[in-house]
Motif scaffolding. Structure first.
Motif, PDB file in Angstrom:
ATOM      1  N   ALA A 224      -6.555  -4.671  12.473  1.00  0.00           N
ATOM      2  CA  ALA A 224      -5.464  -4.382  11.542  1.00  0.00           C
ATOM      3  C   ALA A 224      -5.794  -4.873  10.140  1.00  0.00           C
ATOM      4  N   ARG A 225      -6.420  -6.046  10.060  1.00  0.00           N
ATOM      5  CA  ARG A 225      -6.764  -6.570   8.738  1.00  0.00           C
ATOM      6  C   ARG A 225      -7.894  -5.771   8.102  1.00  0.00           C
ATOM      7  N   THR A 226      -8.901  -5.414   8.923  1.00  0.00           N
ATOM      8  CA  THR A 226     -10.085  -4.754   8.364  1.00  0.00           C
ATOM      9  C   THR A 226      -9.853  -3.272   8.126  1.00  0.00           C
ATOM     10  N   VAL A 227      -9.177  -2.625   9.071  1.00  0.00           N
ATOM     11  CA  VAL A 227      -9.058  -1.168   9.015  1.00  0.00           C
ATOM     12  C   VAL A 227      -7.793  -0.723   8.273  1.00  0.00           C
ATOM     13  N   VAL A 228      -6.741  -1.535   8.334  1.00  0.00           N
ATOM     14  CA  VAL A 228      -5.456  -1.095   7.772  1.00  0.00           C
ATOM     15  C   VAL A 228      -5.116  -1.866   6.504  1.00  0.00           C
ATOM     16  N   TRP A 229      -5.052  -3.198   6.599  1.00  0.00           N
ATOM     17  CA  TRP A 229      -4.523  -3.988   5.488  1.00  0.00           C
ATOM     18  C   TRP A 229      -5.440  -3.964   4.267  1.00  0.00           C
ATOM     19  N   VAL A 230      -6.727  -4.194   4.487  1.00  0.00           N
ATOM     20  CA  VAL A 230      -7.652  -4.226   3.344  1.00  0.00           C
ATOM     21  C   VAL A 230      -7.723  -2.867   2.644  1.00  0.00           C
ATOM     22  N   PRO A 231      -7.872  -1.736   3.370  1.00  0.00           N
ATOM     23  CA  PRO A 231      -7.853  -0.443   2.655  1.00  0.00           C
ATOM     24  C   PRO A 231      -6.535  -0.169   1.947  1.00  0.00           C
ATOM     25  N   LEU A 232      -5.429  -0.506   2.613  1.00  0.00           N
ATOM     26  CA  LEU A 232      -4.142  -0.279   1.959  1.00  0.00           C
ATOM     27  C   LEU A 232      -3.998  -1.132   0.702  1.00  0.00           C
ATOM     28  N   ALA A 233      -4.423  -2.385   0.783  1.00  0.00           N
ATOM     29  CA  ALA A 233      -4.351  -3.241  -0.405  1.00  0.00           C
ATOM     30  C   ALA A 233      -5.247  -2.700  -1.517  1.00  0.00           C
ATOM     31  N   TRP A 234      -6.457  -2.235  -1.147  1.00  0.00           N
ATOM     32  CA  TRP A 234      -7.368  -1.683  -2.159  1.00  0.00           C
ATOM     33  C   TRP A 234      -6.773  -0.429  -2.789  1.00  0.00           C
ATOM     34  N   LEU A 235      -6.216   0.458  -1.951  1.00  0.00           N
ATOM     35  CA  LEU A 235      -5.603   1.678  -2.481  1.00  0.00           C
ATOM     36  C   LEU A 235      -4.396   1.359  -3.357  1.00  0.00           C
ATOM     37  N   ALA A 236      -3.564   0.421  -2.900  1.00  0.00           N
ATOM     38  CA  ALA A 236      -2.393   0.068  -3.699  1.00  0.00           C
ATOM     39  C   ALA A 236      -2.801  -0.524  -5.041  1.00  0.00           C
ATOM     40  N   TYR A 237      -3.858  -1.336  -5.027  1.00  0.00           N
ATOM     41  CA  TYR A 237      -4.293  -1.942  -6.289  1.00  0.00           C
ATOM     42  C   TYR A 237      -4.875  -0.897  -7.230  1.00  0.00           C
ATOM     43  N   HIS A 238      -5.761  -0.024  -6.714  1.00  0.00           N
ATOM     44  CA  HIS A 238      -6.461   0.913  -7.597  1.00  0.00           C
ATOM     45  C   HIS A 238      -5.652   2.165  -7.903  1.00  0.00           C
ATOM     46  N   LEU A 239      -4.703   2.526  -7.029  1.00  0.00           N
ATOM     47  CA  LEU A 239      -3.947   3.755  -7.257  1.00  0.00           C
ATOM     48  C   LEU A 239      -2.557   3.513  -7.835  1.00  0.00           C
ATOM     49  N   ILE A 240      -2.041   2.311  -7.682  1.00  0.00           N
ATOM     50  CA  ILE A 240      -0.672   2.052  -8.153  1.00  0.00           C
ATOM     51  C   ILE A 240      -0.657   0.949  -9.208  1.00  0.00           C
ATOM     52  N   TRP A 241      -1.168  -0.226  -8.841  1.00  0.00           N
ATOM     53  CA  TRP A 241      -1.054  -1.363  -9.745  1.00  0.00           C
ATOM     54  C   TRP A 241      -1.894  -1.187 -11.006  1.00  0.00           C
ATOM     55  N   ALA A 242      -3.167  -0.771 -10.828  1.00  0.00           N
ATOM     56  CA  ALA A 242      -4.029  -0.604 -12.006  1.00  0.00           C
ATOM     57  C   ALA A 242      -3.515   0.501 -12.937  1.00  0.00           C
ATOM     58  N   PRO A 243      -3.124   1.704 -12.423  1.00  0.00           N
ATOM     59  CA  PRO A 243      -2.557   2.707 -13.350  1.00  0.00           C
ATOM     60  C   PRO A 243      -1.273   2.239 -14.029  1.00  0.00           C
ATOM     61  N   LEU A 244      -0.426   1.551 -13.270  1.00  0.00           N
ATOM     62  CA  LEU A 244       0.804   1.061 -13.890  1.00  0.00           C
ATOM     63  C   LEU A 244       0.511   0.029 -14.974  1.00  0.00           C
ATOM     64  N   ARG A 245      -0.456  -0.852 -14.723  1.00  0.00           N
ATOM     65  CA  ARG A 245      -0.802  -1.833 -15.745  1.00  0.00           C
ATOM     66  C   ARG A 245      -1.399  -1.156 -16.973  1.00  0.00           C
ATOM     67  N   TRP A 246      -2.286  -0.149 -16.738  1.00  0.00           N
ATOM     68  CA  TRP A 246      -2.854   0.586 -17.878  1.00  0.00           C
ATOM     69  C   TRP A 246      -1.769   1.337 -18.642  1.00  0.00           C
ATOM     70  N   LEU A 247      -0.844   1.956 -17.888  1.00  0.00           N
ATOM     71  CA  LEU A 247       0.253   2.668 -18.541  1.00  0.00           C
ATOM     72  C   LEU A 247       1.140   1.708 -19.328  1.00  0.00           C
ATOM     73  N   GLY A 248       1.353   0.513 -18.768  1.00  0.00           N
ATOM     74  CA  GLY A 248       2.132  -0.475 -19.500  1.00  0.00           C
ATOM     75  C   GLY A 248       1.443  -0.902 -20.785  1.00  0.00           C
TER      76      GLY A 248
END
Length: 246
Positions: A111-135
């Protein structure tokens, strides 16, 4: 045999009656002595039974029956049950608990390797980073918009103050204009009408009222007393005589 009680030293008393002494001795011989003999007999029989029967039987049962039976129960029942419980515990730990623990750890790692880490990476690069750049991009626009809104607010406040001052001055000017119009047009007529009322109409009215009270009112009173009242009285009498008035 039971002797009669002797009197205490220093005290003199009459000796008990011979009949009472004889009755007491008879009761002692009939009741106390047989009971004492029975008790001694029971104690002797009980001691003999305990020494020669009960104690040997108890030792025999303890040595040759209870101890072997306890040893057999311990060796044939308790010890096998203990070893069986230990074996079942070892089997449960080895075949159930340890595999479940390893399975849980494996599932957690998956769960940590296959689910949590990819989800965290996707959330960071697809949501948090664009939102920070947009801000970061929109921050200057936001500051500019806030500055524009502040300027508009200041301009509106200044315009409101000017408009309020203009309205106040217009109200004051309209009031003064109306006052001057009244003072130059209606006020002279009002003053003239007041002067005419005080100096012409009121004295004439007072003179007319005085003349009325001096001439008309006395004539009216005399006509009423000389003509109207006699005619009214005669009419009442005629109607009363004709029976037309109740």
């Amino acid at each position: 045999m039971i002797d009669s009680p002797s009197p205490e030293p220093g005290h003199t008393g009459s000796p008990p009656a011979p009949l009472l002494v004889a009755v007491a001795r008879g009761i002692a011989l009939v009741v106390v002595v047989p009971l004492r003999l029975i008790w001694e007999l029971v104690a002797a029989v009980g001691g003999w039974l305990h020494r020669w029967l009960l104690a040997p039987v108890g030792r025999f049962l303890d040595r040759w029956l209870l101890r072997p039976l306890g040893w057999l129960l311990r060796m044939l029942l308790w010890v096998p049950l203990v070893w069986l419980g230990r074996g079942l515990g070892w089997l449960f730990r080895t075949l159930v608990w340890v595999p479940l623990v390893w399975l849980g750890r494996g599932l957690a790692w998956l769960a940590r390797t296959v689910v949590w880490v990819p989800l965290a990476w996707l959330a960071y690069h697809l949501i948090w980073a664009p939102l920070r750049w947009l801000g970061r991009v929109l921050a200057p626009l936001g500051r500019l918009l806030l500055a524009g809104l502040a300027a508009v607010r200041r301009w509106l406040a200044a315009a409101g103050r000017v408009l309020l001052h203009a309205l106040a001055w217009a109200w004051w000017a309209a009031g003064r204009l109306l006052w001057w119009c009244y003072a130059l047009t209606l006020r002279p007529f009002v003053l003239a009408a007041g002067w005419l009322w005080r100096n012409a109409v009121r004295p004439v009215g007072r003179a007319v009222a005085a003349a009325w009270r001096a001439t008309v009112s006395p004539a009216v009173r005399r006509v009423r007393r000389a003509v109207v009242d006699p005619v009214r009285q005669a009419t009442r009498e005629v109607l009363a005589a004709l029976g037309l008035r109740g």
